[in-house]
Design a protein around this motif. Structure first.
Motif, PDB file in Angstrom:
ATOM      1  N   ILE A 244      -4.375  53.651  44.278  1.00 31.23           N
ATOM      2  CA  ILE A 244      -3.810  54.878  43.857  1.00 31.23           C
ATOM      3  C   ILE A 244      -2.502  54.787  43.639  1.00 31.23           C
ATOM      4  CG2 ILE A 244      -3.589  57.252  43.643  1.00 31.23           C
ATOM      5  CD1 ILE A 244      -6.157  57.584  45.037  1.00 31.23           C
ATOM      6  N   GLY A 245      -1.764  54.780  42.431  1.00 36.04           N
ATOM      7  CA  GLY A 245      -0.417  54.406  42.221  1.00 36.04           C
ATOM      8  C   GLY A 245       0.553  55.451  41.877  1.00 36.04           C
ATOM      9  N   CYS A 246      -0.257  56.599  41.231  1.00 38.07           N
ATOM     10  CA  CYS A 246       0.622  57.667  41.021  1.00 38.07           C
ATOM     11  C   CYS A 246       0.021  59.007  41.114  1.00 38.07           C
ATOM     12  CB  CYS A 246       1.117  57.213  39.321  1.00 38.07           C
ATOM     13  SG  CYS A 246      -0.132  57.472  38.249  1.00 38.07           S
ATOM     14  N   ASP A 247      -1.202  59.114  40.802  1.00 33.86           N
ATOM     15  CA  ASP A 247      -1.969  60.228  40.985  1.00 33.86           C
ATOM     16  C   ASP A 247      -1.683  61.100  39.831  1.00 33.86           C
ATOM     17  OD1 ASP A 247      -4.060  61.144  42.237  1.00 33.86           O
ATOM     18  OD2 ASP A 247      -2.806  61.579  44.095  1.00 33.86           O
TER      19      ASP A 247
ATOM     20  N   SER B 156      -1.973  59.919  36.165  1.00 30.03           N
ATOM     21  CA  SER B 156      -2.717  59.138  35.180  1.00 30.03           C
ATOM     22  C   SER B 156      -1.646  58.276  34.405  1.00 30.03           C
ATOM     23  CB  SER B 156      -3.305  60.081  33.956  1.00 30.03           C
ATOM     24  OG  SER B 156      -4.069  61.016  34.788  1.00 30.03           O
ATOM     25  N   ASN B 157      -0.462  57.811  34.950  1.00 30.91           N
ATOM     26  CA  ASN B 157       0.429  57.043  34.294  1.00 30.91           C
ATOM     27  C   ASN B 157       0.118  55.484  34.490  1.00 30.91           C
ATOM     28  OD1 ASN B 157       2.224  58.907  33.078  1.00 30.91           O
ATOM     29  ND2 ASN B 157       2.943  59.452  35.012  1.00 30.91           N
ATOM     30  N   CYS B 158      -0.044  55.040  35.860  1.00 31.43           N
ATOM     31  CA  CYS B 158       0.057  53.924  36.086  1.00 31.43           C
ATOM     32  C   CYS B 158      -1.190  52.930  35.708  1.00 31.43           C
ATOM     33  CB  CYS B 158       0.361  53.577  37.688  1.00 31.43           C
ATOM     34  SG  CYS B 158      -0.898  53.985  38.837  1.00 31.43           S
ATOM     35  N   GLY B 159      -2.259  53.216  35.957  1.00 32.52           N
ATOM     36  CA  GLY B 159      -3.485  52.481  35.600  1.00 32.52           C
ATOM     37  C   GLY B 159      -3.945  51.664  36.787  1.00 32.52           C
ATOM     38  N   ALA B 160      -3.249  51.895  37.725  1.00 38.09           N
ATOM     39  CA  ALA B 160      -3.641  51.089  39.017  1.00 38.09           C
ATOM     40  C   ALA B 160      -5.116  51.398  39.534  1.00 38.09           C
ATOM     41  CB  ALA B 160      -2.885  51.282  40.317  1.00 38.09           C
ATOM     42  N   CYS B 161      -5.641  52.823  38.967  1.00 33.45           N
ATOM     43  CA  CYS B 161      -6.871  53.171  39.830  1.00 33.45           C
ATOM     44  C   CYS B 161      -8.133  52.739  38.640  1.00 33.45           C
ATOM     45  CB  CYS B 161      -6.809  54.615  39.961  1.00 33.45           C
ATOM     46  SG  CYS B 161      -6.481  55.647  38.442  1.00 33.45           S
TER      47      CYS B 161
ATOM     48  N   LYS C 161      -9.234  55.855  33.957  1.00 36.49           N
ATOM     49  CA  LYS C 161      -8.293  55.737  35.108  1.00 36.49           C
ATOM     50  C   LYS C 161      -9.176  56.875  36.201  1.00 36.49           C
ATOM     51  CE  LYS C 161      -4.205  54.964  32.626  1.00 36.49           C
ATOM     52  NZ  LYS C 161      -2.762  55.399  31.815  1.00 36.49           N
TER      53      LYS C 161
ATOM     54  N   CYS D 244      -8.286  58.444  38.646  1.00 34.90           N
ATOM     55  CA  CYS D 244      -7.602  59.639  39.023  1.00 34.90           C
ATOM     56  C   CYS D 244      -7.480  60.585  38.176  1.00 34.90           C
ATOM     57  CB  CYS D 244      -6.206  59.188  39.634  1.00 34.90           C
ATOM     58  SG  CYS D 244      -4.980  59.042  38.202  1.00 34.90           S
TER      59      CYS D 244
HETATM   60  S1  FES Z   1      -3.165  56.070  40.060  1.00 29.38           S
HETATM   61 FE1  FES Z   1      -1.877  55.952  38.410  1.00 29.38          FE
HETATM   62  S2  FES Z   1      -3.253  56.249  36.740  1.00 29.38           S
HETATM   63 FE2  FES Z   1      -4.424  56.655  38.521  1.00 29.38          FE
END
Ligand code: FES
Ligand code: FES
Length: 164
Positions: free
Chosen positions: A38-41, A43-48, A58, A60
């Motif tokens: 989880i990179g941002c929580d 919905s911005n980073c796409g890590a999830c 995504k 999150c």
């Molecule tokens: S944690 Fe960044 S988009 Fe889901």
């Protein structure tokens, strides 16, 4: 509590979850599948990013209850018979990562692209990955890895385009 049944990376799980529980937190905290970061929580980073019934999402921005009855594939379910996929190998060989935090999401989004478009052009790879942020690589190697994984005969040509 809501009862859900979901198949994740080939294993079926049944759990009682709070309706507000995010899929990302369900995967990590309940199932222990911490390969999905989880990179941002927000919905911005796409890590999830994970695959939900054949589409990358995504995790999150999806509730665990929305995955009830579905099939989820995370980065931990990509390898086939213990072997990396061509896409995973390409990320490794093309140095498509540095810290690796974005890599699970990049792999899942790129996999989705290659399923829809097996031979994408560089700009199509960039567009497909625009929802995935990387703080390390500047994207060049990531785009190149996806192009190499596509196995297109003219891959050397498009690799040169990327590097130009
Ligand atoms: S944690 Fe960044 S988009 Fe889901
Ligand atoms: S490799 Fe570090 S954030 Fe992408």
């Amino acid at each position: 509590m809501t009862h859900i049944k979901v198949k994740v990376d080939g294993t079926t799980y049944e759990d009682d979850v709070e309706p507000r529980l995010l899929l990302a937190h369900y995967l990590r905290d309940r199932l222990g599948l911490t390969g999905t970061p989880i990179g941002c929580d927000t919905s911005n980073c796409g890590a999830c990013t994970v695959d939900l019934d054949g589409a990358s999402v995504k995790s999150c921005s999806v509730l665990a209850v929305q995955a009830d009855g579905s099939e989820v594939t995370t980065v931990q379910g990509l390898a086939e018979n213990g072997e990396w996929t061509a896409l995973q190998r390409a990320f490794h060989e093309q140095h498509g990562l540095q810290c690796g935090y974005c890599t699970p999401g990049m792999l899942m989004a790129a996999r989705d692209l290659l399923r829809e478009n097996p031979h994408p052009k560089p700009n199509q790879v960039r567009e497909a990955l625009e929802g995935n942020l990387c703080r390390c690589t500047g994207y060049q190697n990531i785009v190149r890895a996806v192009l190499v994984a596509s196995g297109e005969k003219i891959v050397q040509k498009v690799v040169e385009e990327v590097e130009a």
